[in-house]
Design a protein around this motif. Structure first.
Motif, PDB file in Angstrom:
ATOM      1  N   SER A 213      12.302  12.124 -45.673  1.00 41.71           N
ATOM      2  CA  SER A 213      12.087  13.275 -46.537  1.00 41.71           C
ATOM      3  C   SER A 213      12.806  13.111 -47.870  1.00 41.71           C
TER       4      SER A 213
ATOM      5  N   ASP B 167       6.470   7.220 -41.653  1.00 41.56           N
ATOM      6  CA  ASP B 167       5.469   8.262 -41.788  1.00 41.56           C
ATOM      7  C   ASP B 167       6.156   9.597 -42.061  1.00 41.56           C
ATOM      8  N   HIS B 168       5.488  10.458 -42.812  1.00 43.14           N
ATOM      9  CA  HIS B 168       6.004  11.789 -43.117  1.00 43.14           C
ATOM     10  C   HIS B 168       4.805  12.675 -43.419  1.00 43.14           C
ATOM     11  N   PRO B 169       4.807  13.948 -42.943  1.00 46.62           N
ATOM     12  CA  PRO B 169       3.647  14.816 -43.160  1.00 46.62           C
ATOM     13  C   PRO B 169       3.270  14.999 -44.626  1.00 46.62           C
ATOM     14  N   LEU B 170       4.243  14.924 -45.527  1.00 46.04           N
ATOM     15  CA  LEU B 170       3.964  15.146 -46.944  1.00 46.04           C
ATOM     16  C   LEU B 170       3.648  13.861 -47.702  1.00 46.04           C
TER      17      LEU B 170
ATOM     18  N   ASP C 217      -6.612  13.012 -46.825  1.00 47.16           N
ATOM     19  CA  ASP C 217      -5.601  12.863 -45.774  1.00 47.16           C
ATOM     20  C   ASP C 217      -4.564  13.983 -45.855  1.00 47.16           C
ATOM     21  N   ALA C 218      -4.215  14.347 -47.081  1.00 47.77           N
ATOM     22  CA  ALA C 218      -3.209  15.390 -47.269  1.00 47.77           C
ATOM     23  C   ALA C 218      -3.726  16.744 -46.789  1.00 47.77           C
TER      24      ALA C 218
ATOM     25  N   ALA D 129      -3.398  17.054 -43.172  1.00 53.64           N
ATOM     26  CA  ALA D 129      -2.020  17.165 -42.686  1.00 53.64           C
ATOM     27  C   ALA D 129      -1.316  18.435 -43.147  1.00 53.64           C
TER      28      ALA D 129
ATOM     29  N   ARG E  86       0.331  21.994 -43.634  1.00 55.64           N
ATOM     30  CA  ARG E  86       0.933  22.890 -42.646  1.00 55.64           C
ATOM     31  C   ARG E  86       0.425  24.316 -42.762  1.00 55.64           C
TER      32      ARG E  86
ATOM     33  N   GLU F 123      -1.032  25.847 -48.815  1.00 60.86           N
ATOM     34  CA  GLU F 123      -0.845  24.434 -49.150  1.00 60.86           C
ATOM     35  C   GLU F 123      -2.176  23.691 -49.073  1.00 60.86           C
ATOM     36  N   ARG F 124      -2.954  24.004 -48.059  1.00 65.36           N
ATOM     37  CA  ARG F 124      -4.255  23.341 -47.895  1.00 65.36           C
ATOM     38  C   ARG F 124      -5.172  23.658 -49.086  1.00 65.36           C
TER      39      ARG F 124
END
Length: 411
Positions: free
Chosen positions: A328, A356-359, A383-384, A387, A389, A393-394
Motif C-alpha cells: 500500500s 498484488d493490491h486491490p488499488l 480491471d480497476a 476490483a 470496493r 469508486e466504481r
C-alpha cells in the motif's frame, strides 16, 4: 413530543453525549460486564426521560445519570449474587457501593483509556477489536456497525459476543498495561482507530470517520506527550478536512487534483497542523502516523495541484517504506513519483512493487492515462472497475474508462 418535553430530551441527549463513555467505562471496570454496563446506562436514560419532566432537569445531569446507572448495576448484581455467588461480582458490589475510583495516578486512572486498551488488546482479533471499540467506546449500535462493514446484524452480534467471551475467558484485565508494555499496546489502540477511520473514509462513511477522529482526540487528551498519538490525530484531521470537496452534489467522487480547495475545512486543517506541530515538538524521530500526517500536511497546505511539494512527499514515503514496508505504501509512493518525475517513472515504480493490491489496477490505469497510452489505460481501468470496493469508486473509474475509450486512440 410535546413542547414541554423537548428541553428535557435535549438535556438528556447532551448529558449522554458528554458522559456516555465515562459512565460505561466505569461500569465495565467494576462489573466486568459490557452488556450490563450498556443496559444500565440505557435504563438511566429511560428514567431520566420519565422523571425529569416532573422533577426538573438536575443541576448536574451527567452525575444524575452516573448515579442512577450505578444503582441499577448494584441492584442487578445483588440479584445475581442471590442466585450464584461469584468472586468478581462480590468485588464489584463492594466497589460500586463505595463508588470507588482507580488507584493509578494521572491520566492512566481514566476509565475511558482503560476501556480503549481493553477493547484493543492484542490478543483479540482485529475485527473484534474494531467492532467492540465502536460498540463500547464510540457507542454505535450493532446495526450501525454491521451496516458500516457490510455484514448482517446477526453476524456482527456474533462477532461482538465472541470478542467479549474472549476477554472473559482469557482473563484480559480492565487496565492500562504496565509501562514496559505500554508502547506495544498503544500501537494496537492506534491501529484500531486508524482502521476505523480508513474504512469510513474509503467508503465515504462520514460518521464512522468522525468517530475515529473523536477517539484519536480522546487519546491526545489522555496521552498528550505521545508523538504518534498526536501524529495520528493530526493525520485524521487533515484527511477529513478534505471531506466537503470529495464528492459533488450528486455524490460522485472527485479526485484530489480536481477538488475545489476552497471547500476544504479550514478549521480542521488548522487544528491538524497545530497537532502536528505538537508532535514535532516532542523531538522524537517521526513514526508511522506522523510521517503520514506530514504527507497530508503537504497536500492541504499546497495552493493547488501544481504547487504540491512532490519531492518532499516522495522522501516521506521512502521513510515510511523503511519503517513499515507494505504494498500500500509502495503504491502511494509510485503515485507521488509519477507526479514528481512523470507518469513513465510512476509506472516503473508500480511494476517494481511486485505484489498484488486491490488499488494497483486503478493506479496503473491513471498513470497510463497521463502517459497518453489510452488503449492500455482502458484495459487497466476495466480491471480497476472489477476490483472497486464501493459504488462511488466504481462510477469514478467508469467515467475515467469512458474518457480513455474515445475513438481517437493512443497519442
Amino acid at each position: 413530543m410535546t413542547d414541554a418535553r423537548r428541553p428535557v430530551a435535549a438535556a438528556v441527549a447532551g448529558a449522554v453525549a458528554a458522559e456516555r463513555l465515562r459512565i460505561v467505562a466505569a461500569l465495565i471496570r467494576v462489573t466486568g460486564d459490557f452488556d450490563l454496563a450498556e443496559d444500565c446506562l440505557q435504563d438511566a436514560i429511560e428514567r431520566a426521560l420519565q422523571r425529569w419532566p416532573a422533577d426538573g432537569v438536575p443541576e448536574n445531569p451527567g452525575a444524575w445519570l452516573t448515579t442512577t446507572a450505578r444503582r441499577r448495576a448494584l441492584d442487578v448484581l445483588r440479584r445475581r449474587q442471590t442466585e450464584r455467588t461469584k468472586l468478581r461480582e462480590a468485588q464489584a458490589l463492594a466497589e460500586l457501593a463505595r463508588d470507588a475510583t482507580a488507584d493509578e495516578p494521572g491520566p492512566y486512572a481514566d476509565d475511558r483509556l482503560k476501556l480503549l486498551f481493553t477493547c484493543c488488546h492484542p490478543a483479540l482479533p482485529m475485527a473484534g477489536r474494531v467492532a467492540l471499540t465502536l460498540k463500547s467506546v464510540a457507542g454505535l449500535s450493532t446495526r450501525q456497525i454491521a451496516r458500516a462493514f457490510l455484514v448482517s446484524e446477526a453476524t456482527m452480534g456474533q462477532r461482538l459476543l465472541r470478542t467479549k467471551n474472549k476477554i472473559e475467558h482469557a482473563g484480559i484485565g480492565f487496565r492500562v498495561p504496565e509501562p514496559h508494555r505500554l508502547a506495544a499496546r498503544v500501537d494496537a489502540v492506534l491501529a484500531v482507530v486508524y482502521l476505523i477511520f480508513t474504512e469510513g473514509y474509503a467508503t465515504v462513511h462520514d460518521d464512522l470517520a468522525a468517530e475515529a477522529i473523536q477517539l484519536s482526540g480522546l487519546l491526545t487528551q489522555l496521552l498528550p506527550d505521545d508523538d504518534e498519538v498526536l501524529g495520528l490525530h493530526a493525520l485524521l484531521l487533515l484527511q477529513h478536512a478534505r471531506r466537503p470537496a470529495r464528492t459533488d452534489a450528486a455524490g460522485e467522487l472527485i479526485t484530489l487534483e480536481d477538488q475545489d480547495r476552497d471547500r476544504w475545512d479550514g478549521a480542521a486543517i488548522e487544528a491538524g497542523l497545530t497537532t502536528l506541530a505538537a508532535a514535532r515538538a516532542t523531538g522524537r524521530p517521526p513514526g508511522y502516523y506522523r510521517l503520514q500526517a506530514e504527507i497530508a500536511a503537504l497536500h492541504t497546505t499546497a495552493a493547488g495541484p501544481g504547487e504540491t511539494d512532490w519531492p518532499r512527499i516522495v522522501i516521506a514515503y521512502d521513510a515510511l517504506l523503511a519503517l513499515r514496508p507494505s504494498p500500500s505504501i509502495a503504491l502511494n509512493r509510485a503515485v507521488a513519483v509519477g507526479f514528481r518525475d512523470g507518469p513513465a517513472a510512476g509506472l516503473a515504480a508500480v511494476e517494481a512493487i511486485g505484489a498484488d493490491h486491490p488499488l494497483l489496477p486503478a493506479v496503473r490505469a491513471d498513470l497510463l492515462r497521463r502517459a497518453g497510452r489510452r488503449q492500455e489505460a482502458a484495459a487497466a481501468y476495466r480491471d480497476a472497475v472489477a476490483a472497486a470496493r464501493t459504488e462511488p469508486e466504481r462510477r469514478l473509474l467508469e467515467r475515467r474508462l469512458s474518457e480513455v475509450s474515445d475513438p481517437a486512440g493512443d497519442t
